[in-house]
Motif scaffolding. Structure first.
Motif, PDB file in Angstrom:
ATOM      1  N   VAL A   1      67.799  13.771  16.850  1.00 43.95           N
ATOM      2  CA  VAL A   1      69.189  13.405  17.391  1.00 43.95           C
ATOM      3  C   VAL A   1      69.793  13.815  18.358  1.00 43.95           C
ATOM      4  CG1 VAL A   1      71.415  12.671  16.157  1.00 43.95           C
ATOM      5  CG2 VAL A   1      69.237  12.481  14.818  1.00 43.95           C
ATOM      6  N   GLN A   2      70.347  13.113  19.271  1.00 46.10           N
ATOM      7  CA  GLN A   2      71.196  13.610  20.226  1.00 46.10           C
ATOM      8  C   GLN A   2      72.627  12.888  20.226  1.00 46.10           C
ATOM      9  OE1 GLN A   2      69.577  13.609  24.223  1.00 46.10           O
ATOM     10  NE2 GLN A   2      67.622  14.980  23.863  1.00 46.10           N
ATOM     11  N   GLU A   3      73.502  13.652  19.917  1.00 44.22           N
ATOM     12  CA  GLU A   3      74.842  13.168  19.779  1.00 44.22           C
ATOM     13  C   GLU A   3      75.971  13.994  20.326  1.00 44.22           C
ATOM     14  OE1 GLU A   3      75.789  12.208  15.575  1.00 44.22           O
ATOM     15  OE2 GLU A   3      74.579  13.789  14.763  1.00 44.22           O
ATOM     16  N   ASP A   4      77.269  13.424  20.313  1.00 46.88           N
ATOM     17  CA  ASP A   4      78.024  14.523  20.961  1.00 46.88           C
ATOM     18  C   ASP A   4      78.898  15.328  20.089  1.00 46.88           C
ATOM     19  OD1 ASP A   4      77.533  13.190  23.279  1.00 46.88           O
ATOM     20  OD2 ASP A   4      79.452  12.042  23.371  1.00 46.88           O
ATOM     21  N   GLU A   5      78.676  15.065  18.598  1.00 42.04           N
ATOM     22  CA  GLU A   5      79.451  15.707  17.709  1.00 42.04           C
ATOM     23  C   GLU A   5      78.282  15.766  16.526  1.00 42.04           C
ATOM     24  OE1 GLU A   5      83.405  15.332  14.761  1.00 42.04           O
ATOM     25  OE2 GLU A   5      82.765  13.731  16.192  1.00 42.04           O
ATOM     26  N   VAL A   6      78.339  16.955  15.870  1.00 41.64           N
ATOM     27  CA  VAL A   6      77.458  17.139  14.591  1.00 41.64           C
ATOM     28  C   VAL A   6      78.525  17.751  13.452  1.00 41.64           C
ATOM     29  CG1 VAL A   6      75.638  18.514  13.490  1.00 41.64           C
ATOM     30  CG2 VAL A   6      75.405  17.804  16.027  1.00 41.64           C
ATOM     31  N   LEU A   7      78.429  17.043  12.416  1.00 40.02           N
ATOM     32  CA  LEU A   7      78.937  17.603  11.276  1.00 40.02           C
ATOM     33  C   LEU A   7      77.997  17.671  10.032  1.00 40.02           C
ATOM     34  CD1 LEU A   7      82.239  17.503  10.355  1.00 40.02           C
ATOM     35  CD2 LEU A   7      82.020  15.310   9.486  1.00 40.02           C
TER      36      LEU A   7
ATOM     37  N   TYR B   1      64.918  -0.478  -4.787  1.00 36.58           N
ATOM     38  CA  TYR B   1      64.469   0.716  -3.616  1.00 36.58           C
ATOM     39  C   TYR B   1      65.094   1.764  -3.959  1.00 36.58           C
ATOM     40  CZ  TYR B   1      69.462  -0.488  -2.358  1.00 36.58           C
ATOM     41  OH  TYR B   1      70.777  -0.769  -2.043  1.00 36.58           O
ATOM     42  N   TYR B   2      64.779   3.007  -2.912  1.00 38.13           N
ATOM     43  CA  TYR B   2      65.092   4.128  -3.178  1.00 38.13           C
ATOM     44  C   TYR B   2      65.972   4.444  -2.056  1.00 38.13           C
ATOM     45  CZ  TYR B   2      61.482   5.451  -6.369  1.00 38.13           C
ATOM     46  OH  TYR B   2      60.598   5.372  -7.674  1.00 38.13           O
ATOM     47  N   ASN B   3      67.122   5.083  -1.879  1.00 39.39           N
ATOM     48  CA  ASN B   3      67.806   5.507  -0.739  1.00 39.39           C
ATOM     49  C   ASN B   3      67.594   7.135  -0.759  1.00 39.39           C
ATOM     50  OD1 ASN B   3      69.925   5.152  -2.850  1.00 39.39           O
ATOM     51  ND2 ASN B   3      70.923   6.479  -1.400  1.00 39.39           N
ATOM     52  N   PHE B   4      67.163   7.462   0.570  1.00 44.96           N
ATOM     53  CA  PHE B   4      67.148   8.981   0.786  1.00 44.96           C
ATOM     54  C   PHE B   4      68.106   9.419   2.215  1.00 44.96           C
ATOM     55  CE2 PHE B   4      63.203   8.164  -1.558  1.00 44.96           C
ATOM     56  CZ  PHE B   4      63.129   9.227  -2.592  1.00 44.96           C
ATOM     57  N   GLU B   5      69.081  10.066   1.801  1.00 44.34           N
ATOM     58  CA  GLU B   5      69.942  10.331   2.968  1.00 44.34           C
ATOM     59  C   GLU B   5      70.151  11.871   3.133  1.00 44.34           C
ATOM     60  OE1 GLU B   5      73.509   8.193   1.939  1.00 44.34           O
ATOM     61  OE2 GLU B   5      72.628   6.620   0.986  1.00 44.34           O
ATOM     62  N   PHE B   6      69.956  12.268   4.412  1.00 43.92           N
ATOM     63  CA  PHE B   6      69.909  13.813   4.818  1.00 43.92           C
ATOM     64  C   PHE B   6      71.118  14.079   5.528  1.00 43.92           C
ATOM     65  CE2 PHE B   6      65.887  12.473   3.148  1.00 43.92           C
ATOM     66  CZ  PHE B   6      65.470  13.566   2.343  1.00 43.92           C
ATOM     67  N   ASN B   7      71.984  15.230   5.691  1.00 42.12           N
ATOM     68  CA  ASN B   7      72.732  15.609   6.705  1.00 42.12           C
ATOM     69  C   ASN B   7      71.910  16.450   7.467  1.00 42.12           C
ATOM     70  OD1 ASN B   7      72.666  18.171   5.050  1.00 42.12           O
ATOM     71  ND2 ASN B   7      74.938  18.026   4.722  1.00 42.12           N
ATOM     72  N   SER B   8      72.466  17.093   8.444  1.00 38.24           N
ATOM     73  CA  SER B   8      71.670  17.880   9.418  1.00 38.24           C
ATOM     74  C   SER B   8      71.449  19.242   8.939  1.00 38.24           C
ATOM     75  CB  SER B   8      72.555  18.017  10.772  1.00 38.24           C
ATOM     76  OG  SER B   8      73.798  18.666  10.561  1.00 38.24           O
ATOM     77  N   LEU B   9      71.632  19.664   7.341  1.00 35.93           N
ATOM     78  CA  LEU B   9      71.188  20.635   6.940  1.00 35.93           C
ATOM     79  C   LEU B   9      70.044  20.585   6.213  1.00 35.93           C
ATOM     80  CD1 LEU B   9      74.837  22.193   5.738  1.00 35.93           C
ATOM     81  CD2 LEU B   9      73.420  23.002   7.766  1.00 35.93           C
ATOM     82  N   GLY B  10      69.790  19.360   5.690  1.00 29.14           N
ATOM     83  CA  GLY B  10      68.600  18.784   4.802  1.00 29.14           C
ATOM     84  C   GLY B  10      69.167  18.661   3.674  1.00 29.14           C
TER      85      GLY B  10
ATOM     86  N   ASN C   1      70.222  22.602  18.672  1.00 30.26           N
ATOM     87  CA  ASN C   1      70.648  23.256  19.862  1.00 30.26           C
ATOM     88  C   ASN C   1      71.400  22.279  20.676  1.00 30.26           C
ATOM     89  OD1 ASN C   1      68.328  25.299  20.080  1.00 30.26           O
ATOM     90  ND2 ASN C   1      67.312  23.375  19.302  1.00 30.26           N
ATOM     91  N   ARG C   2      71.950  22.944  21.993  1.00 33.40           N
ATOM     92  CA  ARG C   2      72.534  21.948  22.953  1.00 33.40           C
ATOM     93  C   ARG C   2      71.731  21.465  24.051  1.00 33.40           C
ATOM     94  NH1 ARG C   2      77.990  21.935  22.893  1.00 33.40           N
ATOM     95  NH2 ARG C   2      79.110  24.004  21.875  1.00 33.40           N
TER      96      ARG C   2
ATOM     97  N   ARG D   1      76.762  17.985  24.349  1.00 34.61           N
ATOM     98  CA  ARG D   1      75.878  17.079  23.652  1.00 34.61           C
ATOM     99  C   ARG D   1      74.978  18.017  22.767  1.00 34.61           C
ATOM    100  NH1 ARG D   1      75.606  11.763  23.436  1.00 34.61           N
ATOM    101  NH2 ARG D   1      73.695  10.578  22.909  1.00 34.61           N
ATOM    102  N   PHE D   2      74.611  17.688  21.470  1.00 32.70           N
ATOM    103  CA  PHE D   2      73.897  18.430  20.702  1.00 32.70           C
ATOM    104  C   PHE D   2      72.517  17.734  20.424  1.00 32.70           C
ATOM    105  CE2 PHE D   2      78.121  19.627  19.505  1.00 32.70           C
ATOM    106  CZ  PHE D   2      78.028  20.880  19.639  1.00 32.70           C
TER     107      PHE D   2
END
Length: 211
Positions: free
Chosen positions: A61-67, A95-104, A135-136, A143-144
């Motif tokens: 992922v490349q995006e301007d903001e990471v939360l 169905y299954y939903n698996f959702e992950f933030n950037s920490l895992g 990383n930046r 951008r991250f």
């Protein structure tokens, strides 16, 4: 069109092995903005594979903001910077939903629609292995660039009797969102034809097949 999920030819005994295996796989883009396209679009790609016993996912992922606020499983990670995998195996109306933030950190459940969901126990979600990096983007200080690698064992699919993935067909979708970001966004692999943002839309899942 069916997304064919390759079977890894090399053993995977560690996440380092998995990263090496991913090097030779094609990337798939998340390119659909079903509702509104933000001015600064995140760039999202994913890779997916299996070895019969586990599904392996790699999101870039490349995006301007990471939360990244949540560290306990089954927290509302979709409000953070979040990537998701929804899957319904052949012959199953649920169905299954698996959702992950950037920490895992993972939020996961099973059921037929958004409202009728059975959460997967946190101790079961603890069987999922993840590796993250942040990383930046070089030359773009605003951008991250973050990556999440996931090993999702079939033992986590607690409502399915799956002993081997090879030959299975399923319907699935892959997503990126961030409900609480300064500019919320909703991105999908297979397009969604609803008027309001809602990833819980099995009619819009795409076809996948485990080779």
């Amino acid at each position: 069109m069916t997304l064919e999920i390759p079977k890894l030819s090399r053993p995977v005994n560690s996440l380092a092995d998995l990263n090496a295996a991913f090097d030779g796989l094609n990337e798939n883009a998340l390119a659909c903005f079903p509702w509104e396209t933000p001015a600064n679009k995140p760039a999202v790609n994913f890779k997916v594979a299996h070895n019969n016993e586990s599904i392996f996912l790699s999101y870039r992922v490349q995006e301007d903001e990471v939360l990244a606020r949540f560290s306990k499983h089954n927290s509302p990670v979709y409000t953070d910077s979040c990537v998701e995998f929804f899957v319904s195996f052949e012959g199953d109306k649920n169905y299954y939903n698996f959702e992950f933030n950037s920490l895992g950190t993972c939020l996961a459940a099973y059921g037929p629609d958004r409202h009728q969901r059975q959460s997967i126990a946190p101790e079961t979600l603890g069987l999922i292995q993840t590796q993250t990096s942040l990383n930046r983007v070089q030359g773009q200080s605003h951008r991250f660039d973050w990556q999440l690698v996931i090993q999702l064992p079939i033992s986590v699919l607690t409502n399915s009797k799956i002993s081997s993935l090879s030959g299975l067909k399923a319907r699935a979708n892959f997503y990126k969102c961030g409900d609480d970001l300064t500019t919320p966004h909703y991105i999908s692999w297979n397009n969604i034809g609803t008027s309001n943002p809602d990833f819980h839309q099995p009619p819009y899942f795409g076809e996948i097949e485990f080779l």
